[in-house]
Design an enzyme around this catalytic site. Structure first.
Site, mmCIF file in Angstrom:
data_model
loop_
_atom_site.group_PDB
_atom_site.id
_atom_site.type_symbol
_atom_site.label_atom_id
_atom_site.label_comp_id
_atom_site.label_asym_id
_atom_site.label_seq_id
_atom_site.Cartn_x
_atom_site.Cartn_y
_atom_site.Cartn_z
ATOM 1 N N TRP A 68 34.347 67.900 -3.848
ATOM 2 C CA TRP A 68 35.690 68.074 -3.286
ATOM 3 C C TRP A 68 36.174 69.515 -3.417
ATOM 4 C CZ3 TRP A 68 38.144 66.932 0.566
ATOM 5 C CH2 TRP A 68 39.529 66.840 0.665
ATOM 6 N N TYR A 80 25.839 69.397 -3.980
ATOM 7 C CA TYR A 80 26.987 68.544 -3.661
ATOM 8 C C TYR A 80 27.222 68.333 -2.170
ATOM 9 C CZ TYR A 80 28.203 68.644 -8.565
ATOM 10 O OH TYR A 80 28.181 68.480 -9.926
ATOM 11 N N LYS A 134 43.977 53.517 -5.539
ATOM 12 C CA LYS A 134 43.046 53.073 -4.486
ATOM 13 C C LYS A 134 41.606 53.100 -5.003
ATOM 14 C CE LYS A 134 41.167 57.172 -3.584
ATOM 15 N NZ LYS A 134 39.739 57.525 -3.521
ATOM 16 N N ASP A 139 44.260 56.110 2.282
ATOM 17 C CA ASP A 139 43.155 56.366 1.354
ATOM 18 C C ASP A 139 42.473 55.065 0.923
ATOM 19 O OD1 ASP A 139 41.460 57.921 -0.100
ATOM 20 O OD2 ASP A 139 42.939 58.613 -1.557
HETATM 21 N N1 LIG Z 1 34.600 63.944 -3.415
HETATM 22 C C1 LIG Z 1 35.612 63.520 -2.696
HETATM 23 O O1 LIG Z 1 35.422 63.008 -1.578
HETATM 24 C C2 LIG Z 1 37.011 63.642 -3.233
HETATM 25 C C3 LIG Z 1 38.073 63.604 -2.316
HETATM 26 C C4 LIG Z 1 39.360 63.710 -2.793
HETATM 27 C C5 LIG Z 1 39.616 63.865 -4.149
HETATM 28 N N2 LIG Z 1 38.554 63.921 -5.007
HETATM 29 C C6 LIG Z 1 38.862 64.118 -6.423
HETATM 30 O O2 LIG Z 1 38.465 65.433 -6.780
HETATM 31 C C7 LIG Z 1 38.159 65.498 -8.173
HETATM 32 C C8 LIG Z 1 36.814 66.178 -8.354
HETATM 33 O O3 LIG Z 1 35.863 65.311 -7.773
HETATM 34 P P1 LIG Z 1 34.535 65.780 -7.050
HETATM 35 O O4 LIG Z 1 34.314 64.794 -5.973
HETATM 36 O O5 LIG Z 1 34.521 67.187 -6.687
HETATM 37 O O6 LIG Z 1 33.515 65.486 -8.233
HETATM 38 P P2 LIG Z 1 32.001 65.939 -8.329
HETATM 39 O O7 LIG Z 1 31.377 65.012 -9.291
HETATM 40 O O8 LIG Z 1 31.428 66.089 -6.974
HETATM 41 O O9 LIG Z 1 32.119 67.405 -8.958
HETATM 42 C C9 LIG Z 1 32.709 67.628 -10.200
HETATM 43 C C10 LIG Z 1 32.648 69.119 -10.492
HETATM 44 O O10 LIG Z 1 33.260 69.359 -11.764
HETATM 45 C C11 LIG Z 1 32.316 70.020 -12.617
HETATM 46 N N3 LIG Z 1 32.558 69.569 -13.972
HETATM 47 C C12 LIG Z 1 32.062 68.488 -14.603
HETATM 48 N N4 LIG Z 1 32.522 68.442 -15.870
HETATM 49 C C13 LIG Z 1 33.326 69.522 -16.016
HETATM 50 C C14 LIG Z 1 34.060 70.072 -17.088
HETATM 51 N N5 LIG Z 1 34.090 69.470 -18.264
HETATM 52 N N6 LIG Z 1 34.757 71.194 -16.877
HETATM 53 C C15 LIG Z 1 34.739 71.811 -15.687
HETATM 54 N N7 LIG Z 1 34.050 71.364 -14.637
HETATM 55 C C16 LIG Z 1 33.351 70.232 -14.805
HETATM 56 C C17 LIG Z 1 30.945 69.657 -12.082
HETATM 57 O O11 LIG Z 1 30.006 70.644 -12.464
HETATM 58 C C18 LIG Z 1 31.228 69.663 -10.593
HETATM 59 O O12 LIG Z 1 31.215 70.972 -10.093
HETATM 60 C C19 LIG Z 1 38.202 64.035 -8.663
HETATM 61 O O13 LIG Z 1 39.423 63.804 -9.300
HETATM 62 C C20 LIG Z 1 38.118 63.220 -7.386
HETATM 63 O O14 LIG Z 1 38.763 61.961 -7.497
HETATM 64 C C21 LIG Z 1 37.279 63.818 -4.584
HETATM 65 O O1 LIG Z 2 34.225 59.097 -3.512
HETATM 66 P P1 LIG Z 2 35.509 58.598 -4.106
HETATM 67 O O2 LIG Z 2 35.476 57.131 -4.368
HETATM 68 O O3 LIG Z 2 35.922 59.413 -5.301
HETATM 69 O O4 LIG Z 2 36.630 58.811 -3.003
HETATM 70 C C1 LIG Z 2 36.792 60.084 -2.451
HETATM 71 C C2 LIG Z 2 38.182 60.288 -1.921
HETATM 72 O O5 LIG Z 2 39.146 60.095 -2.927
HETATM 73 C C3 LIG Z 2 38.492 59.461 -0.719
HETATM 74 O O6 LIG Z 2 39.764 59.809 -0.237
#
Ligand SMILES: NC(=O)c1ccc[n+]([C@@H]2O[C@H](COP(=O)([O-])OP(=O)(O)OC[C@H]3O[C@@H](n4cnc5c(N)ncnc54)[C@H](O)[C@@H]3O)[C@@H](O)[C@H]2O)c1
Ligand SMILES: O=P(O)(O)OC[C@H](O)CO
Length: 340
Positions: free
Chosen positions: A19, A56, A198, A251
């Protein structure tokens, strides 16, 4: 940077997972000079030198005005907006590291969808707490935002919420481009809780899917899940309308329907009979719902909110409820019919 307007906004995004990288791409595609902080130097180098983040976002080309670095000082220097996208349980310790180097007066934006274990605080509350900044500087982004789809430039909407309308507008302007549209509101509580809750309903739907139940079961869980998350959020001060908007229903639909969702995937593995520890071992990305179940149920109890679906997700995670039993007990533990 070449090709950029001289007055291009300078933006820092912390967290180069799926993200953080995707959102940095959204901001860069909207014209900002964007710098991502990656914990691992090799990830930062790959992003800056080859315009890829193959761990990623496989197959996605990143724009040249998106660069990355592994040193926080370098990333934050001169930033006019700061975005945070690390796993929720690590936010507080990351904020410790940046407390003294976040530029003064700039908006700080949470992209995360979790609550902190132990305190039950939303991410914007942890930010206010740790950085000691005015809530008017803080914004949160949420909505039906599956990273890989957005990275492929599929048309998507999100909502930016802040106690300050002006902050929400400034962030939404930065995060709007030809494929990504940001709306604004001032309901930070509803927008954040929508994103957290969600995930829990998506785990439940995943469980039903993994068991082999069909569309009726999943639609029943989604619909009753919306009632559950609305009751919870309103009990904590959210506006009910927010829960039928992008950060709530929007969402919920995206996360419950998509195989890209990590929460949905974790649920599906549980429904197929894998134990919680085995699911954790198989997940190589963050499934926030697994950490949020406990704190959300504690918060629900404090306000007397009944959350039968979330409670049963917790039981499946603990191994005290057979996944096949989750859906039959959708609405209530009483045999008496209840109003919808
Ligand atoms: N992926 C999606 O589609 C999406 C969409 C909307 C919101 N989010 C939210 O975004 C946030 C991040 O999720 P993501 O999807 O990028 O996760 P991810 O697992 O893809 O990536 C996590 C990132 O954080 C890093 N990380 C792990 N532990 C860490 C630490 N202790 N300190 C600093 N960095 C650390 C990892 O190296 C990685 O770069 C979450 O709260 C998730 O719910 C994700
Ligand atoms: O992959 P999830 O389940 O963390 O969902 C990603 C986003 O939050 C969707 O909006």
């Amino acid at each position: 940077m070449e090709g950029l307007a001289p007055d291009a906004l300078r933006i820092a995004v912390l967290g180069a997972g799926s993200w953080g990288t995707t959102f940095a791409k959204v901001l860069a595609d909207a014209g900002a000079q964007t710098t991502l902080w990656a914990r691992r130097r090799e990830v930062a180098q790959e992003i800056t030198e080859t315009h890829r983040n193959s761990d990623y976002l496989p197959g996605i080309n990143l724009p040249p005005n998106l660069r990355a670095h592994d040193r926080l000082e370098r990333v934050l220097a001169g930033a006019q907006q700061v975005y945070l996208s690390v796993p929720s349980q690590s936010l507080r310790s990351n904020l410790h590291s940046i407390r003294d180097i976040v530029p003064p007066d700039v908006p700080v934006v949470s992209l995360m969808k979790g609550v902190e274990r132990g305190t039950g605080l939303r991410m914007s509350e942890v930010i206010a707490n740790e950085l000691g900044i005015d809530v008017e500087r803080i914004a949160v982004v949420s909505g039906p935002n599956l990273a890989l789809e957005i990275a492929k430039k599929q048309p998507t909407a999100a909502v930016v919420a802040s106690a300050s309308h002006a902050t929400a507008v400034a962030v939404a302007q930065a995060a709007t481009n030809e494929y990504f549209r940001s709306f604004v509101n001032t309901d930070v509580i509803g927008t954040e809780f929508g994103g957290v809750l969600k995930n829990l309903i998506a785990v439940a739907v995943g469980i039903a899917d993994g068991v082999g139940y069909g569309e009726n079961t999943k639609a029943s869980i989604i619909t009753r899940g919306l009632v559950e998350l609305t009751h919870f959020a309103v009990a904590y001060g959210a506006q009910a309308e927010t829960m039928s908007g992008l950060a709530g229903l929007g969402d919920l639909i995206a996360t419950c329907e998509s195989k890209l969702s990590r929460n949905n995937t974790a649920g599906r593995l549980l429904g197929q009979g894998y134990a919680f520890t085995e699911v954790i071992a198989q997940m190589n990305q963050t499934a926030e719902g697994l950490s949020s179940v406990g704190p959300i149920l504690e918060l629900a109890e404090q306000r007397g909110v009944h959350m039968p679906i979330v409670a049963q997700v917790a039981q499946v995670l603990e191994g005290t409820l057979d996944p096949r039993e989750l859906a039959p007990h959708l609405a209530t533990d009483s045999d008496e019919p209840q109003g919808e």
